[in-house]
Design a protein around this motif. Sequence first.
Motif, PDB file in Angstrom:
ATOM      1  N   ILE A   3     -38.457  10.169 -23.115  1.00 20.72           N
ATOM      2  CA  ILE A   3     -39.134   9.111 -22.227  1.00 20.72           C
ATOM      3  C   ILE A   3     -40.190   8.496 -23.158  1.00 20.72           C
ATOM      4  CG2 ILE A   3     -39.840   8.268 -20.066  1.00 20.72           C
ATOM      5  CD1 ILE A   3     -36.900   9.447 -20.053  1.00 20.72           C
ATOM      6  N   LYS A   4     -40.132   7.239 -23.161  1.00 18.41           N
ATOM      7  CA  LYS A   4     -41.203   6.342 -23.931  1.00 18.41           C
ATOM      8  C   LYS A   4     -42.095   6.084 -22.748  1.00 18.41           C
ATOM      9  CE  LYS A   4     -39.141   2.002 -24.099  1.00 18.41           C
ATOM     10  NZ  LYS A   4     -38.767   0.870 -25.103  1.00 18.41           N
ATOM     11  N   LYS A   5     -41.995   5.836 -21.487  1.00 22.75           N
ATOM     12  CA  LYS A   5     -43.018   5.614 -20.438  1.00 22.75           C
ATOM     13  C   LYS A   5     -42.205   5.317 -19.038  1.00 22.75           C
ATOM     14  CE  LYS A   5     -43.331   0.431 -20.276  1.00 22.75           C
ATOM     15  NZ  LYS A   5     -44.213  -0.885 -20.586  1.00 22.75           N
ATOM     16  N   ILE A   6     -43.348   5.496 -18.424  1.00 22.71           N
ATOM     17  CA  ILE A   6     -42.592   5.299 -16.882  1.00 22.71           C
ATOM     18  C   ILE A   6     -43.173   3.969 -16.284  1.00 22.71           C
ATOM     19  CG2 ILE A   6     -42.742   6.514 -14.554  1.00 22.71           C
ATOM     20  CD1 ILE A   6     -43.095   9.152 -16.444  1.00 22.71           C
ATOM     21  N   ILE A   7     -42.144   3.335 -15.691  1.00 24.37           N
ATOM     22  CA  ILE A   7     -42.796   1.911 -15.101  1.00 24.37           C
ATOM     23  C   ILE A   7     -43.180   2.158 -13.729  1.00 24.37           C
ATOM     24  CG2 ILE A   7     -41.809   0.371 -16.785  1.00 24.37           C
ATOM     25  CD1 ILE A   7     -39.393  -0.128 -14.988  1.00 24.37           C
ATOM     26  N   PRO A   8     -44.094   1.895 -13.256  1.00 24.72           N
ATOM     27  CA  PRO A   8     -44.821   1.956 -11.710  1.00 24.72           C
ATOM     28  C   PRO A   8     -43.774   1.074 -10.801  1.00 24.72           C
ATOM     29  CG  PRO A   8     -46.000   0.245 -13.004  1.00 24.72           C
ATOM     30  CD  PRO A   8     -45.230   0.849 -13.790  1.00 24.72           C
ATOM     31  N   GLN A   9     -42.538   1.377 -10.769  1.00 23.23           N
ATOM     32  CA  GLN A   9     -41.541   0.324  -9.993  1.00 23.23           C
ATOM     33  C   GLN A   9     -40.494   1.263  -9.462  1.00 23.23           C
ATOM     34  OE1 GLN A   9     -39.869  -2.620 -12.375  1.00 23.23           O
ATOM     35  NE2 GLN A   9     -38.766  -3.444 -10.700  1.00 23.23           N
ATOM     36  N   LYS A  10     -40.114   0.998  -8.221  1.00 26.57           N
ATOM     37  CA  LYS A  10     -38.862   1.811  -7.680  1.00 26.57           C
ATOM     38  C   LYS A  10     -37.571   0.711  -8.005  1.00 26.57           C
ATOM     39  CE  LYS A  10     -40.895   4.303  -3.917  1.00 26.57           C
ATOM     40  NZ  LYS A  10     -40.735   4.301  -2.420  1.00 26.57           N
ATOM     41  N   ILE A  11     -36.601   1.386  -8.408  1.00 24.13           N
ATOM     42  CA  ILE A  11     -35.381   0.778  -8.827  1.00 24.13           C
ATOM     43  C   ILE A  11     -34.400   1.611  -7.715  1.00 24.13           C
ATOM     44  CG2 ILE A  11     -33.889   0.110 -10.442  1.00 24.13           C
ATOM     45  CD1 ILE A  11     -36.068   0.040 -12.559  1.00 24.13           C
ATOM     46  N   LEU A  78     -46.945  17.026 -12.558  1.00 23.39           N
ATOM     47  CA  LEU A  78     -46.935  15.864 -11.892  1.00 23.39           C
ATOM     48  C   LEU A  78     -45.765  15.428 -10.905  1.00 23.39           C
ATOM     49  CD1 LEU A  78     -48.912  14.223 -14.856  1.00 23.39           C
ATOM     50  CD2 LEU A  78     -50.011  14.934 -12.713  1.00 23.39           C
ATOM     51  N   VAL A  79     -45.930  14.665 -10.046  1.00 27.35           N
ATOM     52  CA  VAL A  79     -45.138  14.018  -9.370  1.00 27.35           C
ATOM     53  C   VAL A  79     -45.502  12.536  -9.184  1.00 27.35           C
ATOM     54  CG1 VAL A  79     -43.825  13.766  -7.042  1.00 27.35           C
ATOM     55  CG2 VAL A  79     -44.409  15.985  -7.826  1.00 27.35           C
ATOM     56  N   GLN A  80     -44.609  11.749  -9.488  1.00 27.40           N
ATOM     57  CA  GLN A  80     -45.087  10.143  -9.089  1.00 27.40           C
ATOM     58  C   GLN A  80     -43.501   9.439  -9.007  1.00 27.40           C
ATOM     59  OE1 GLN A  80     -46.110   9.922 -13.736  1.00 27.40           O
ATOM     60  NE2 GLN A  80     -45.654   7.751 -13.335  1.00 27.40           N
ATOM     61  N   GLN A  81     -44.101   8.291  -8.404  1.00 31.71           N
ATOM     62  CA  GLN A  81     -43.214   6.979  -8.141  1.00 31.71           C
ATOM     63  C   GLN A  81     -42.942   6.380  -9.320  1.00 31.71           C
ATOM     64  OE1 GLN A  81     -41.512   6.733  -5.061  1.00 31.71           O
ATOM     65  NE2 GLN A  81     -42.676   8.729  -4.677  1.00 31.71           N
ATOM     66  N   ILE A 120     -40.294  12.363 -11.509  1.00 30.08           N
ATOM     67  CA  ILE A 120     -40.415  10.855 -11.334  1.00 30.08           C
ATOM     68  C   ILE A 120     -39.371  10.447 -10.089  1.00 30.08           C
ATOM     69  CG2 ILE A 120     -40.306   8.421 -12.427  1.00 30.08           C
ATOM     70  CD1 ILE A 120     -42.341  10.560 -13.626  1.00 30.08           C
ATOM     71  N   ILE A 121     -39.857   9.982  -9.106  1.00 31.44           N
ATOM     72  CA  ILE A 121     -38.889   9.669  -7.892  1.00 31.44           C
ATOM     73  C   ILE A 121     -38.754   8.078  -7.760  1.00 31.44           C
ATOM     74  CG2 ILE A 121     -38.676   9.735  -5.445  1.00 31.44           C
ATOM     75  CD1 ILE A 121     -40.543  12.380  -5.633  1.00 31.44           C
ATOM     76  N   SER A 122     -37.556   7.767  -7.544  1.00 38.88           N
ATOM     77  CA  SER A 122     -37.222   6.256  -7.639  1.00 38.88           C
ATOM     78  C   SER A 122     -36.151   6.142  -6.454  1.00 38.88           C
ATOM     79  CB  SER A 122     -36.735   5.794  -8.852  1.00 38.88           C
ATOM     80  OG  SER A 122     -36.887   4.411  -8.550  1.00 38.88           O
ATOM     81  N   GLU A 123     -36.587   6.097  -5.199  1.00 34.08           N
ATOM     82  CA  GLU A 123     -35.584   5.813  -4.080  1.00 34.08           C
ATOM     83  C   GLU A 123     -34.757   7.308  -4.350  1.00 34.08           C
ATOM     84  OE1 GLU A 123     -33.865   2.127  -3.314  1.00 34.08           O
ATOM     85  OE2 GLU A 123     -35.886   1.162  -3.125  1.00 34.08           O
TER      86      GLU A 123
END
Length: 143
Positions: A3-11, A78-81, A120-123
Amino acid sequence: MKIKKIIPQKISSEVSFIDEIKNYVIVTEKMNDDFYTYRLGSNVMMWLNHEGLLGEIECIFPKRLDEESALLKSQNALVQQGFPLIDTEMEIDAPEISVFKGSGYFILYLTESANYNKKIISENLTFYLQNMELIAIKAIITN
């Protein structure tokens, strides 16, 4: 799969399972004709855009697990959206993907590693990472 990065967006994603053909599918709202196809092992296809954003992943007759393999959280996990971007400049490979089908969800295991230090949580999707390596995806079935 790095993974190169985590975007701060829910998809949002459509997640389905067709029992007759043992087909597991995740399609994100971003999927379109400009995504590139990547083959993972013999029974999995994945579509990513030029940034490494997941458009779709489809598994047909993957190796099925009878029991859910526990994913073990590291001490300072770590847990993040957000949503992970896969590094397309590195080799994208997952030689043997296995899947566990639970009640209303499935988990795609991309490596044999069970330890994670980032979630990483996205919906309805949860991505499990160990040192920015994607090890599993838990998908809540939507239809």
